[in-house]
Design an enzyme around this catalytic site. Structure first.
Site, PDB file in Angstrom:
ATOM      1  N   CYS A 268       1.397   2.632   4.500  1.00  0.00           N
ATOM      2  CA  CYS A 268       0.140   2.859   3.782  1.00  0.00           C
ATOM      3  C   CYS A 268      -1.060   2.317   4.576  1.00  0.00           C
ATOM      4  O   CYS A 268      -1.380   2.847   5.621  1.00  0.00           O
ATOM      5  CB  CYS A 268       0.230   2.276   2.378  1.00  0.00           C
ATOM      6  N   HIS A 352       5.084   5.730   0.530  1.00  0.00           N
ATOM      7  CA  HIS A 352       5.755   4.487   0.140  1.00  0.00           C
ATOM      8  C   HIS A 352       7.269   4.677   0.051  1.00  0.00           C
ATOM      9  O   HIS A 352       7.786   5.053  -1.008  1.00  0.00           O
ATOM     10  CB  HIS A 352       5.209   3.994  -1.204  1.00  0.00           C
ATOM     11  N   GLU A 354       9.440   2.455  -0.218  1.00  0.00           N
ATOM     12  CA  GLU A 354      10.012   1.476  -1.150  1.00  0.00           C
ATOM     13  C   GLU A 354       9.891   1.936  -2.602  1.00  0.00           C
ATOM     14  O   GLU A 354      10.441   1.302  -3.500  1.00  0.00           O
ATOM     15  CB  GLU A 354       9.325   0.118  -0.977  1.00  0.00           C
TER      16      GLU A 354
END
Length: 378
Positions: A268, A352, A354
């Site tokens: 990001c 992202h 995650e």
């Protein structure tokens, strides 16, 4: 809901969006953006990348499953305001410890419901993200429009310095066992030392780094290259975060000193900062990508991942030097979603992997980072 306090959202272009207050009573200003996720409102509220923003949820019913402390992505709620079509008066989740209105009140988040969010999001898509003001204490329209016009502009704003940790700390927590389902991987034994820059880092990033065999030292955004190298890490991680990447000049300068010395992985804002350190430029998107359903394609394999996003800026592909490869693109608008520089052992993604919230399609990127550190050590 029993609270019928009127609230008003005003945009800098003069448009007004009335509704009903819930959560904390007060007023805030910020950039108005929207998120298309059907779930994950608690993770959104506590993601430091949303600092400075008033978030509109496109999913009409929000709050159905309440809140639980384990789902927080940081120690506080960071966004400036929260806008929904209909907040649920009923919580249906055995894990829930608090309703969403009570949670927002506890966290000090000003929120508004009963807003025509479909029309509002269509307006943002047409006009673009802009400054806004939200109030449940004084709904004078002219005053709020003027507040919106005088609010901080996201372009040129270094917000990473406002959300980063005050001092370095060690992170040791991996994924909770109850989150693992089916053949979900188990945690690897610690093998690699990682220094993680906190530009607004999410807890699930730290959990996954730990699960993939990393001992993690989290450091403030302003930490120097000399301080990082003195820790002798096996790799360096660049976290997500809010604001304009071009305004975080101190971090860009630090990365220029670190490039080529240790393997680097960015997510990001970390991706944008890496792109700038490699010689590229960034630009502001019209209304950004925020949600859990964005299609991203690997340029080498053409494989597609459905991914979680939260970004209002992007790296300009044409500005990157020849030794930097665009590794991922967004299939909706072709913007850069990943890059790598093999000779400097650095790579990053705009989205992202995650999740939290979102799909886990791209989790293999953590293994890619581990493999890069292992190859460097070998």
């Amino acid at each position: 809901m029993t609270n019928k306090t009127p609230a008003l959202l005003a945009l800098e272009d003069g448009t007004l969006w009335p509704g009903t207050a819930f959560g904390a009573i007060g007023e805030r200003t910020g950039e108005i953006v929207f998120n298309t996720g059907m779930t994950g409102y608690q993770e959104i509220l506590t993601d430091p990348s949303y600092h400075g923003e008033i978030v509109v949820m496109t999913q009409p019913h929000i709050g159905n499953y309440g809140t639980t402390p384990e789902d927080d992505e940081s120690g506080q709620a960071w966004l400036e305001g929260f806008v929904v079509r209909s907040v649920s008066p009923i919580v249906s989740n055995y894990r829930s410890t608090m309703s969403l209105p009570d949670y927002l009140d506890d966290k000090g988040v000003v929120a508004i419901t009963d807003v025509d969010t479909r029309a509002l999001v269509k307006h943002i898509r047409t006009v673009g993200a802009m400054r806004a003001a939200i109030s449940s204490v004084n709904v004078d329209a002219d005053r709020l429009v003027e507040m919106a016009k005088n609010a901080r502009d996201m372009e040129g704003a270094d917000l990473a310095s406002e959300v980063t940790c005050n001092a370095l700390y060690q992170w040791e927590e991996g994924w909770p066992d109850e989150w693992r389902v089916g053949k979900e991987r188990q945690a690897d034994p610690a093998q690699h030392k990682v220094v993680a820059f906190d530009f607004g880092i999410k807890r699930n990033i730290l959990r996954l780094l730990t699960d993939y065999g990393c001992t993690v030292t989290v450091v403030p955004a302003s930490t120097s290259a000399e301080e990082v190298l003195a820790m002798d890490p096996d790799g360096i991680f660049l976290s997500n975060g809010p604001g304009d990447p071009a305004a975080v000049g101190y971090a860009i300068d630090t990365l220029k000193e670190l490039l080529g010395k240790k393997p680097i992985f960015g997510i990001c804002l970390g991706h944008q900062l890496l792109g700038l350190a490699l010689g590229g430029t960034t630009y502001k998107l019209k209304f950004g990508h925020r949600g859990t359903n964005q299609p991203v394609q690997e340029t080498d394999t053409k494989a597609v991942q459905i991914s979680s996003h939260n970004h209002g800026f992007a790296v300009d592909a044409d500005s990157l030097p020849d030794n930097v490869v665009v590794s991922h693109i967004n299939l909706n608008d072709d913007c850069v979603e990943g890059l790598r520089c093999d000779e400097l052992k650095a790579f990053s993604v705009q989205y992202h992997p995650e999740a939290s919230p979102g799909p886990h399609d791209a989790r293999k990127l953590f293994q890619q980072f581990v493999d890069l550190m292992a190859a460097q050590k070998a």
